[in-house]
Design a protein around this motif. Structure first.
Motif, mmCIF file in Angstrom:
data_model
loop_
_atom_site.group_PDB
_atom_site.id
_atom_site.type_symbol
_atom_site.label_atom_id
_atom_site.label_comp_id
_atom_site.label_asym_id
_atom_site.label_seq_id
_atom_site.Cartn_x
_atom_site.Cartn_y
_atom_site.Cartn_z
ATOM 1 N N GLN A 143 0.824 -1.234 0.023
ATOM 2 C CA GLN A 143 -0.069 0.089 -0.027
ATOM 3 C C GLN A 143 0.774 1.377 0.072
ATOM 4 O O GLN A 143 0.206 2.244 -0.097
ATOM 5 N N ARG A 148 -2.825 9.142 -1.946
ATOM 6 C CA ARG A 148 -3.759 9.534 -1.011
ATOM 7 C C ARG A 148 -4.219 10.902 -1.025
ATOM 8 O O ARG A 148 -3.272 11.628 -0.930
ATOM 9 N N ASP A 225 -7.015 2.288 8.073
ATOM 10 C CA ASP A 225 -7.261 3.174 7.021
ATOM 11 C C ASP A 225 -7.052 4.861 7.399
ATOM 12 O O ASP A 225 -6.330 5.648 6.859
#
Length: 355
Positions: A143, A148, A225
């Motif tokens: 990830q 983001r 998250d």
């Protein structure tokens, strides 16, 4: 003349049972082969990760050659648009160690994009945060390479912006001080290589460059998250972003599951995530890669000796949180090999066979 027999040339067909046996054997061989394939792929990823750390360590050494000291672990800068005070305070964490080392990582154009005269959280530097640097991504950390979007209000200037992340962090020692606890920096207590306004020279590493961590892995993909959005920003010098400490053991998610962490000591606001945010960790089986200050990279096993943790506080036994300290030794603190490797001047005698 009779027709010659065709039996030897054509042969008979497979029976259903024989076909099933052949299929079963093939399936078994595939099942045996898959773990070997996965192991080979992981071995390749681990080698690539070690190579990344090697490049980062060499960049740090070249930085020393040019500047006579390691770069600051964290710079402090005011908000350029509100110097009298902000919701985050007047003086704020800013540029990371990686920002300073970019010219030595073959990233001169990216370095030229950074405006070092203002805080990394100001709009002048929004574009830089959204640029990914592959050398900072462990291939086993899936990830970390994903961009983001930080919502409006997360940085010092208005507007949403793209952020990229890092799998690696610089060694700040056995613990980390928060802003109000390190103004000015208390060099005698900060025992790693990078911290607020640090400028550690090779002469200051009296434990020896081959016995001192420089950089480690940190598994970004292990964060939930919310934490994954807000921590491990590659451009930020914040302790939760590009610096790690050995307060918790290596790979704490394998050892401290369900153990309360002291959120006041780390200012992360999330008890369960604090050890994952600030500790060395990886998704490689059995340990993590570390770059030492001599430029070598070694795989440190999960079994390395570490100081014992207090199951009630999550801190090492004999250590308590002290807002003025930020830690106070209230008993006998038994430092492990893991902690000894994170100090630059602890004077420990370390046997290489112990890790």
């Amino acid at each position: 003349m009779s027709k010659p027999s065709q039996r030897g040339s054509i042969g008979r067909g497979f029976t259903l049972i024989e076909l099933l046996v052949v299929i079963s054997i093939i399936a078994l061989l595939i099942a045996l082969l898959l773990p070997a394939v996965h192991a080979a792929r992981e071995a390749a990823r681990r080698i690539q990760c070690a190579n990344n750390l090697k490049q980062i360590a060499l960049a740090a050494q070249n930085y020393i050659d040019a500047n006579r000291a390691l770069p600051m672990g964290m710079t402090f800068q005011v908000n350029a648009h509100n110097p009298s005070g902000t919701a985050f305070g007047v003086i704020l964490s800013s540029h990371s160690v990686f920002n300073s080392m970019l010219p030595f990582m073959e990233q001169q154009p990216l370095f030229n994009m950074i405006n070092f005269s203002v805080n990394i959280g100001n709009a002048h530097n929004f574009t830089v945060g959204g640029v990914g640097v592959g050398t900072l991504w462990c291939p086993s950390d899936p990830q970390v390479g994903e961009p983001r979007t930080l919502p409006d209000g997360w940085l010092l200037d208005p507007g949403a912006t793209t952020m990229r992340y890092t799998s690696y962090a610089g060694n700040t020692g056995t613990w980390m001080y928060w802003y109000q606890q390190q103004m000015p920096p208390q060099d005698g207590v900060m025992n790693g290589l990078f911290h607020i306004r640090s400028a550690v020279t090779l002469a200051a590493i009296t434990d020896g460059t081959s016995n001192t961590f420089a950089f480690s892995e940190r598994a970004h993909s292990m964060l939930d998250d919310d934490s994954a959005l807000g921590w491990h920003w590659w451009t930020s010098g914040n302790y939760g972003d590009t610096l790690f400490c050995t307060l918790y053991p290596l790979n704490p998610f394998r050892k401290l599951d369900g153990l309360a962490a002291d959120q006041n000591a780390n200012n992360t606001g999330d008890d369960r995530q604090a050890p994952y945010i600030i500790s060395a960790s990886s998704l490689h089986p059995g340990g993590a890669n570390f770059a030492f200050m001599d430029g070598s990279v070694r795989f440190i096993k999960d079994s390395i000796n570490s100081w014992p943790q207090n199951s009630a506080t999550g801190l090492p036994q004999g250590l308590t949180f002290d807002p003025a300290g930020p830690y106070k030794e209230t008993g006998v603190v038994r430092r492990g090999i893991y902690q000894a490797l994170s100090t630059r001047n602890g004077g420990e005698v370390i046997d290489a066979s112990s890790y």
